[in-house]
Every structure is written in structure tokens, then in C-alpha cells.
Scaffold this motif. Sequence first.
Motif, mmCIF file in Angstrom:
data_model
loop_
_atom_site.group_PDB
_atom_site.id
_atom_site.type_symbol
_atom_site.label_atom_id
_atom_site.label_comp_id
_atom_site.label_asym_id
_atom_site.label_seq_id
_atom_site.Cartn_x
_atom_site.Cartn_y
_atom_site.Cartn_z
ATOM 1 N N GLY A 286 39.739 39.414 75.464
ATOM 2 C CA GLY A 286 40.700 38.635 74.695
ATOM 3 C C GLY A 286 41.498 39.478 73.728
ATOM 4 N N VAL A 287 40.820 40.366 72.988
ATOM 5 C CA VAL A 287 41.522 41.208 72.021
ATOM 6 C C VAL A 287 42.479 42.156 72.738
ATOM 7 N N ARG A 288 42.065 42.681 73.877
ATOM 8 C CA ARG A 288 42.926 43.613 74.614
ATOM 9 C C ARG A 288 44.221 42.943 75.073
ATOM 10 N N HIS A 289 44.156 41.672 75.437
ATOM 11 C CA HIS A 289 45.329 40.947 75.919
ATOM 12 C C HIS A 289 46.086 40.225 74.801
ATOM 13 N N ALA A 290 45.550 40.228 73.590
ATOM 14 C CA ALA A 290 46.185 39.515 72.481
ATOM 15 C C ALA A 290 47.485 40.191 72.080
ATOM 16 N N ARG A 291 48.402 39.398 71.553
ATOM 17 C CA ARG A 291 49.723 39.892 71.188
ATOM 18 C C ARG A 291 49.913 40.030 69.678
ATOM 19 N N ALA A 292 49.012 39.475 68.897
ATOM 20 C CA ALA A 292 49.137 39.531 67.439
ATOM 21 C C ALA A 292 48.402 40.740 66.870
ATOM 22 N N GLY A 293 48.775 41.112 65.664
ATOM 23 C CA GLY A 293 48.107 42.210 64.988
ATOM 24 C C GLY A 293 46.788 41.813 64.348
ATOM 25 N N GLY B 82 30.217 33.256 64.517
ATOM 26 C CA GLY B 82 31.263 33.464 65.509
ATOM 27 C C GLY B 82 32.669 33.423 64.959
ATOM 28 N N ILE B 83 32.880 32.795 63.802
ATOM 29 C CA ILE B 83 34.233 32.702 63.253
ATOM 30 C C ILE B 83 34.478 33.877 62.319
ATOM 31 N N LYS B 84 35.528 34.621 62.621
ATOM 32 C CA LYS B 84 35.874 35.804 61.836
ATOM 33 C C LYS B 84 37.344 36.125 62.051
ATOM 34 N N VAL B 85 37.902 36.930 61.178
ATOM 35 C CA VAL B 85 39.275 37.416 61.299
ATOM 36 C C VAL B 85 39.229 38.933 61.205
ATOM 37 N N MET B 86 39.915 39.624 62.101
ATOM 38 C CA MET B 86 39.843 41.081 62.113
ATOM 39 C C MET B 86 41.160 41.705 62.554
ATOM 40 N N HIS B 87 41.343 42.944 62.126
ATOM 41 C CA HIS B 87 42.525 43.718 62.456
ATOM 42 C C HIS B 87 42.397 44.227 63.896
ATOM 43 N N MET C 263 40.246 47.784 68.411
ATOM 44 C CA MET C 263 40.493 48.504 69.654
ATOM 45 C C MET C 263 39.979 49.939 69.610
ATOM 46 N N ASP C 264 39.801 50.487 68.408
ATOM 47 C CA ASP C 264 39.295 51.851 68.270
ATOM 48 C C ASP C 264 37.766 51.915 68.205
ATOM 49 N N LEU C 265 37.100 50.765 68.166
ATOM 50 C CA LEU C 265 35.641 50.755 68.058
ATOM 51 C C LEU C 265 34.991 51.124 69.388
ATOM 52 N N PRO C 266 33.783 51.693 69.343
ATOM 53 C CA PRO C 266 33.042 51.918 70.589
ATOM 54 C C PRO C 266 32.658 50.588 71.222
ATOM 55 N N ARG C 267 32.705 50.511 72.535
ATOM 56 C CA ARG C 267 32.418 49.266 73.253
ATOM 57 C C ARG C 267 31.034 49.338 73.890
ATOM 58 N N PHE C 268 30.267 48.276 73.726
ATOM 59 C CA PHE C 268 28.978 48.178 74.397
ATOM 60 C C PHE C 268 28.559 46.716 74.419
ATOM 61 N N ASP C 269 27.635 46.379 75.288
ATOM 62 C CA ASP C 269 27.159 45.004 75.373
ATOM 63 C C ASP C 269 26.527 44.598 74.048
ATOM 64 N N HIS C 270 26.803 43.387 73.609
ATOM 65 C CA HIS C 270 26.310 42.821 72.352
ATOM 66 C C HIS C 270 26.987 43.410 71.116
ATOM 67 N N PRO D 167 30.367 44.103 61.567
ATOM 68 C CA PRO D 167 30.431 44.628 60.194
ATOM 69 C C PRO D 167 30.021 46.094 60.102
ATOM 70 N N ALA D 168 28.918 46.465 60.752
ATOM 71 C CA ALA D 168 28.472 47.859 60.713
ATOM 72 C C ALA D 168 29.486 48.779 61.379
ATOM 73 N N LEU D 169 30.110 48.324 62.466
ATOM 74 C CA LEU D 169 31.075 49.156 63.175
ATOM 75 C C LEU D 169 32.371 49.325 62.373
ATOM 76 N N PHE D 170 32.820 48.261 61.710
ATOM 77 C CA PHE D 170 34.010 48.389 60.861
ATOM 78 C C PHE D 170 33.718 49.297 59.667
ATOM 79 N N LEU D 171 32.545 49.159 59.061
ATOM 80 C CA LEU D 171 32.181 50.043 57.952
ATOM 81 C C LEU D 171 32.100 51.482 58.433
ATOM 82 N N ARG D 172 31.584 51.691 59.607
ATOM 83 C CA ARG D 172 31.519 53.038 60.194
ATOM 84 C C ARG D 172 32.908 53.655 60.298
ATOM 85 N N ALA D 173 33.901 52.817 60.577
ATOM 86 C CA ALA D 173 35.276 53.288 60.693
ATOM 87 C C ALA D 173 35.963 53.430 59.336
#
Length: 237
Positions: free
Chosen positions: A81-88, A155-160, A165-172, A178-184
Motif C-alpha cells: 500500500g505504501v509503495r503504491h500510495a501517492r501522498a507524502g 493499527g492506526i498511525k500516521v507516518m512519513h 520507504m527507506d526502512l528495512p523490510r521483513f515479515d512482521h 517505532p523502533a525502526l523510525f527511531l533507528r533512522a
Amino acid sequence: MNAAPEVSVVIPVCNEEENVGPLAREIVAALDGRAFEILFIDDGSTDGTAAALRALQSDIPQLRVLSHSFRAGQSAAVCTGVRHARAGWIATLDGDGQNDPADIPALFAERGDAELVMGNRVQRRDTWLRHAQSRVANGVRGWLLGDGTPDTGCGIKVMHRETFMDLPRFDHMHRFLPALFLRAGKRVVSVPVKHRPRERGTSKYGLFDRLWVGIVDIFGVMWLRRRFKPGLTAREL
């Protein structure tokens, strides 16, 4: 829909035929006055979910439907969904109707300089067993990852979008945002949100999905955080 919308609402669904219609209409009402799109990602449903979504498109022009060829899991559906999304900016919701779309504007209002705004279900409307499972899972994740987020499973959240798109991808991975955004090197905030009982359909998760399967992922995220240097930039010479 030539101009990019202000927000793309991404909803992963699997066998939620009875929920997609009411949820889509609630989203439209909640975002009235904004430029938005709705992306439902049908993750290998075997019921009439896909047909129900297609039928909604004649009444809701902002609605888009993406369909996986097989069931790949919630994280894969969110990534699609995020990959096909058109909004920022992306808003996500669970497809079971327990998140209230009316909370989306409040999450947007609390962004400030944060790039991830997490919902915090302060009053859960689940069975005692499911509530206990989530409390244990959140406690273990918070203890090991120190992400400072009281409800990482919400499940409800808002994100950039660009940061996601720059985060590492893995199942789950959706459980560890939160940890991945803080890592970035990004700021994460939590906002109280409403939570509703499931009125239709059945849950797709059990005890092992919520805790034991995630143990390996927790140690994987800990490994990722130790081996990343946030804030690195480069300039062209």
C-alpha cells in the motif's frame, strides 16, 4: 485525482467482506474536506472481500484496490500500500473496524516534527485474553527495544512515506515501526485513540502470532539498531 492527495489511507485486509464497506464510508466522513485516497490491500482473501471492494469504487472515487496473488501477511500488505500510495503522508488502519477513522485528523494534528505518530489504545475493547497477550507483547518489546511507545501493536498511525520507504523490510515489521523510525533518527510520538469491539468477522491472530513468533523479530531489530549509523549525510564535490 491528477494532483497528489494530502494523505493516503492504507488498510490491509484478509477475509473482511463485512467490514470493508462500513470502514470505507467512515474514512470518507472522517477526511471530508481533505484531499485523500484510500488503498485497500486484499491479502489473499478467500471470501467476497475483493468483490465487496470493487463494488464500493462506484460510490467512492478515492478508493483503490490492490490484490495480492497469495496471502503474504500484514507487513507485506502495508508495504504494498505504501509503495503504491501517492501522498507524502500515510495513515494506516486495521481492517477489522476496531480503529476509529475519526482519530486520523487528531493524529495529523499532533505531528509537529515527528515522522511517526502512533495511536495508543488507552481503553481496549478486546477480550481479556487478547488484551493480556498485547500487554505482554508490548512489555517485552518495550523492555528489549526501549522504543518508548506504549502500544506498538496499534493499527492506526500516521507516518512519513519517504522515511518508511527507506526502512528495512521483513515479515512482521509493522509491529516494530517505532523502533525502526527511531533507528533512522526520526521522532516518534504517541496519541490516545479510541478502540472499538470487533462487530463482524473473526480475528486472524492468536497467542503465538502476538508473542512467540515476534521474539525472533525483536532480536533481529536489536541487531539492526546496533549496526546502523543514523544521521549520515553526503555532499557532492
